[in-house]
Structure formats: structure tokens, C-alpha cells
Design a protein around this motif. Structure first.
Motif, PDB file in Angstrom:
ATOM      1  N   GLY A   1       0.789  -1.225   0.000  1.00 40.09           N
ATOM      2  CA  GLY A   1       0.000   0.000   0.000  1.00 40.09           C
ATOM      3  C   GLY A   1       0.818   1.270   0.000  1.00 40.09           C
ATOM      4  N   LEU A   2       2.046   1.211  -0.518  1.00 38.94           N
ATOM      5  CA  LEU A   2       2.907   2.394  -0.496  1.00 38.94           C
ATOM      6  C   LEU A   2       2.668   3.341  -1.660  1.00 38.94           C
ATOM      7  CD1 LEU A   2       6.313   0.841   0.661  1.00 38.94           C
ATOM      8  CD2 LEU A   2       4.496   1.912   2.021  1.00 38.94           C
ATOM      9  N   GLY A   3       1.965   2.902  -2.687  1.00 44.52           N
ATOM     10  CA  GLY A   3       1.712   3.802  -3.800  1.00 44.52           C
ATOM     11  C   GLY A   3       1.363   3.061  -5.072  1.00 44.52           C
ATOM     12  N   VAL A   4       1.406   3.805  -6.190  1.00 43.40           N
ATOM     13  CA  VAL A   4       1.069   3.282  -7.515  1.00 43.40           C
ATOM     14  C   VAL A   4       2.351   2.856  -8.217  1.00 43.40           C
ATOM     15  CG1 VAL A   4       0.109   3.869  -9.777  1.00 43.40           C
ATOM     16  CG2 VAL A   4      -0.980   4.729  -7.687  1.00 43.40           C
ATOM     17  N   ALA A   5       2.284   1.715  -8.904  1.00 48.57           N
ATOM     18  CA  ALA A   5       3.446   1.188  -9.617  1.00 48.57           C
ATOM     19  C   ALA A   5       3.068   0.854 -11.044  1.00 48.57           C
ATOM     20  CB  ALA A   5       3.992  -0.057  -8.914  1.00 48.57           C
ATOM     21  N   MET A   6       4.060   0.913 -11.916  1.00 49.47           N
ATOM     22  CA  MET A   6       3.918   0.437 -13.292  1.00 49.47           C
ATOM     23  C   MET A   6       4.793  -0.798 -13.396  1.00 49.47           C
ATOM     24  SD  MET A   6       2.173   2.055 -15.826  1.00 49.47           S
ATOM     25  CE  MET A   6       3.234   2.006 -17.249  1.00 49.47           C
ATOM     26  N   LEU A   7       4.178  -1.953 -13.614  1.00 54.18           N
ATOM     27  CA  LEU A   7       4.922  -3.204 -13.558  1.00 54.18           C
ATOM     28  C   LEU A   7       4.500  -4.164 -14.667  1.00 54.18           C
ATOM     29  CD1 LEU A   7       4.824  -3.804  -9.724  1.00 54.18           C
ATOM     30  CD2 LEU A   7       6.901  -3.508 -11.081  1.00 54.18           C
ATOM     31  N   PRO A   8       5.445  -5.010 -15.123  1.00 59.40           N
ATOM     32  CA  PRO A   8       5.101  -6.048 -16.101  1.00 59.40           C
ATOM     33  C   PRO A   8       4.136  -7.059 -15.494  1.00 59.40           C
ATOM     34  CG  PRO A   8       7.483  -5.672 -16.029  1.00 59.40           C
ATOM     35  CD  PRO A   8       6.894  -4.962 -14.859  1.00 59.40           C
ATOM     36  N   MET A   9       3.297  -7.620 -16.317  1.00 54.48           N
ATOM     37  CA  MET A   9       2.283  -8.562 -15.856  1.00 54.48           C
ATOM     38  C   MET A   9       2.845  -9.767 -15.089  1.00 54.48           C
ATOM     39  SD  MET A   9      -0.878  -7.720 -16.271  1.00 54.48           S
ATOM     40  CE  MET A   9      -1.725  -9.307 -16.274  1.00 54.48           C
ATOM     41  N   PRO A  10       4.009 -10.317 -15.434  1.00 53.29           N
ATOM     42  CA  PRO A  10       4.490 -11.459 -14.650  1.00 53.29           C
ATOM     43  C   PRO A  10       4.661 -11.167 -13.170  1.00 53.29           C
ATOM     44  CG  PRO A  10       5.708 -11.325 -16.699  1.00 53.29           C
ATOM     45  CD  PRO A  10       4.875 -10.078 -16.613  1.00 53.29           C
TER      46      PRO A  10
END
Length: 309
Positions: A238-247
Motif C-alpha cells: 500500500g505504499l503507492g502506484v506502480a507500473m509493472l510487467p504482468m508477470p
């Protein structure tokens, strides 16, 4: 056909970068290895190495010859050493490189089934996020992305990988969900620093219609990591928003531990592949591993799960 010891001396010298390294592997003297290579060159009528006091470099002809004979020699060595089981089952040590988190999450779970089918194979799996020299470092296969397709290397695509914006439900509680990528700048963002360059990776998103936009990220992010698995854990906390690959986020999205933001937007980060040496006589242990991985990923619909369109 050339004597096996001449070919062994050539291949080991090419992979080790020196006659001394080859001599240590073969249990010979450097002079004996050098003589074997010289005899091979005389027989072929071409120079295979450029020699200097400091280094040993393959000529263009030497690179072509290595790509042609390396796999066949490995197969012959296995046969001579009796590595094949009496019942004809593939056997031997299988050296494979794969990303740490990806390997643990998506490859390791089927090791038990693989070993049950091929008990003569001993996995020597290297979990490392660094790219490897498949042939130079003696790997039978590698799973990941971005490995250079040098001469003698084949790549089979496992899936195209999409990158999505995610956050934990606890973090999103009481916040209005974004409707456009530009609004992500108003959230606490978890950024990734590229290990090779040291730069922060930008957030670029493509709409289902084809439009692309780059997010104007805040000057002060919530946190910066150089590891996508750590970013995924921070997002789960719950530290924030991330942009991450689906795997890295698929399990969290399925369980509800993560929520995908901007469902019509994503980024394409390329593909994940299985790499292996291009050999006319591919060792059975490598051939069955490649076939097993392709079949398992296909049965699990991995390619479909990694894309969000």
C-alpha cells in the motif's frame, strides 16, 4: 573427420579465451592445446584464431566454425562419456539462466513434473537478472528477454509482456481513481531505476485506440527501486502506484490484492523468450527442456495472461 582432441582444443580455447584456460579444462599443457589447434588449422587451411601475447580472438572463419561444430562436439562428448542412460532417456546437467522473480514464479513450479519425466537430468538453474553469454558461459538454455541473438543462438517467443498501472485497495481507499494517465502524477508513485544506466524509467502508456502518452512524473516519488519484484511488494504493502510487467502482478490482480488502474491503457515491454544454442545435434537434455517449457507455457495460456488487450 578431425580427431576429437583437436576439436576439443579448439572449442575450449574459443570458450575460455586462451590456450591456458583450455588446457586447465582438458588436463593438457597449453603447448599441447596450441599444437592441436595449429594442426586443425593446417588441416582446414584457414586461421581460426588471431593470436597475440595478451589475448586469443576468433577470426571470422573461426566464429563460423565454432557455430557449426560446437553443438555436434557436445553431443559426441556426451555419447563418449556415456551420459545417455541405458533406456535412452535424456540425461546430464542442464545449465539454464533465468530471471530471479520470473524463474521462481513461472518456471520453478513445473520442475517436479520435469524431473519425474526425465529423472536422468540434473537441473543447474541460475537465477540472475543479468544477461548472460549463452554460448560463452556454457549455458544450455536461458529464459528472459533482451539476450543478443549472436551467431549460433536461437530464440522462441513465450509471450509478449504488457506493463500496467497497479495499486493496493488499501492505498486507493478514499481516493478517486484516475481516468487519464496524466492524473497518475497526483499519486504516490513507486519508480524503477534502470540497473544498466542508473536512470529512472519513464512511464509511457498506450491506449487501446493506439494513442500514446508519457506521464509527467512528480519530482518527489514515494520510493525508487532497481528491482521490479521489490516494487511489486511495495505496491502490495500500500505504499503507492506502480507500473509493472504482468508477470510480477498477475497473481495480485487475480487475488484482489492489487487493483489495475486505467484498464484501457498499458505499455508493451517486449517479449520473454527461451534461448538455446543453434545446434544441428542439439543434446537431448536441451531439446526436451525446450519442448517441455513451450508446452507448459502454452497449456497455461501464459501468452494470453500476460496481455491485457
Amino acid at each position: 573427420m578431425e580427431p576429437l582432441n583437436h576439436l576439443e582444443s579448439f572449442v575450449q580455447s574459443a570458450e575460455g579465451g586462451s590456450f591456458s584456460a583450455a588446457a586447465r579444462r582438458l588436463g593438457l599443457t597449453p603447448a599441447a592445446v596450441s599444437k592441436n589447434v595449429a594442426r586443425l588449422e593446417a588441416r582446414l587451411g584457414v586461421r581460426l584464431f588471431q593470436r597475440s601475447t595478451r589475448r586469443l580472438t576468433l577470426t571470422e572463419a573461426g566464429e563460423r566454425f565454432l557455430a557449426q561444430v560446437g553443438g555436434a562436439l557436445a553431443t559426441l562428448q556426451e555419447a563418449v562419456a556415456g551420459l545417455a542412460q541405458d533406456d535412452g532417456q535424456p540425461s546430464g546437467t542442464l545449465k539454464v539462466s533465468m530471471g530471479q522473480a520470473f524463474g521462481r514464479e513461472h518456471v520453478l513450479p513445473f520442475m517436479g513434473d520435469f524431473l519425474a519425466r526425465y529423472p536422468g537430468i540434473v537441473p543447474d538453474w541460475h537465477f540472475d537478472n543479468q544477461q548472460v553469454d549463452l554460448i560463452g558461459e556454457g549455458f544450455d538454455a536461458a529464459i528472459g528477454g533482451g539476450i543478443a541473438l549472436s551467431p549460433g543462438v536461437v530464440a522462441r517467443e513465450l509471450a509478449r509482456i504488457h506493463v500496467v498501472a497497479v495499486a493496493a485497495p488499501a492505498y486507493l481507499a478514499g481516493r478517486a481513481l484516475p481516468v487519464h494517465p496524466a492524473e497518475l502524477a497526483g499519486f504516490d508513485v513507486l519508480l524503477r531505476r534502470s540497473s544498466p544506466t542508473g536512470r529512472l524509467r519513464p512511464w509511457t502508456l498506450r491506449h487501446a485506440s493506439g494513442d500514446e502518452t508519457m506521464v509527467d512524473l512528480p519530482q518527489r516519488p514515494r520510493a525508487i527501486f532497481n528491482d521490479p519484484e521489490a516494487i511489486a511488494q511495495a505496491a502490495l504493502l500500500g505504499l503507492g502506484v506502480a507500473m509493472l510487467p504482468m508477470p510480477f502482478v498477475e497473481r495480485g490482480l487475480r487475488s484482489g490484492a492489487l487493483v489495475r488502474l486505467l484498464p484501457e491503457w498499458h505499455q508493451d515491454s517486449g517479449a520473454v523468450w527461451i534461448y538455446y544454442p543453434s545446434k544441428k545435434l542439439l543434446p537431448p537434455k536441451t531439446r526436451v527442456f525446450v519442448d517441455f517449457v513451450l508446452a507448459r507455457f502454452r497449456e497455461a495460456r501464459f501468452a494470453q495472461r500476460m496481455q491485457v488487450d
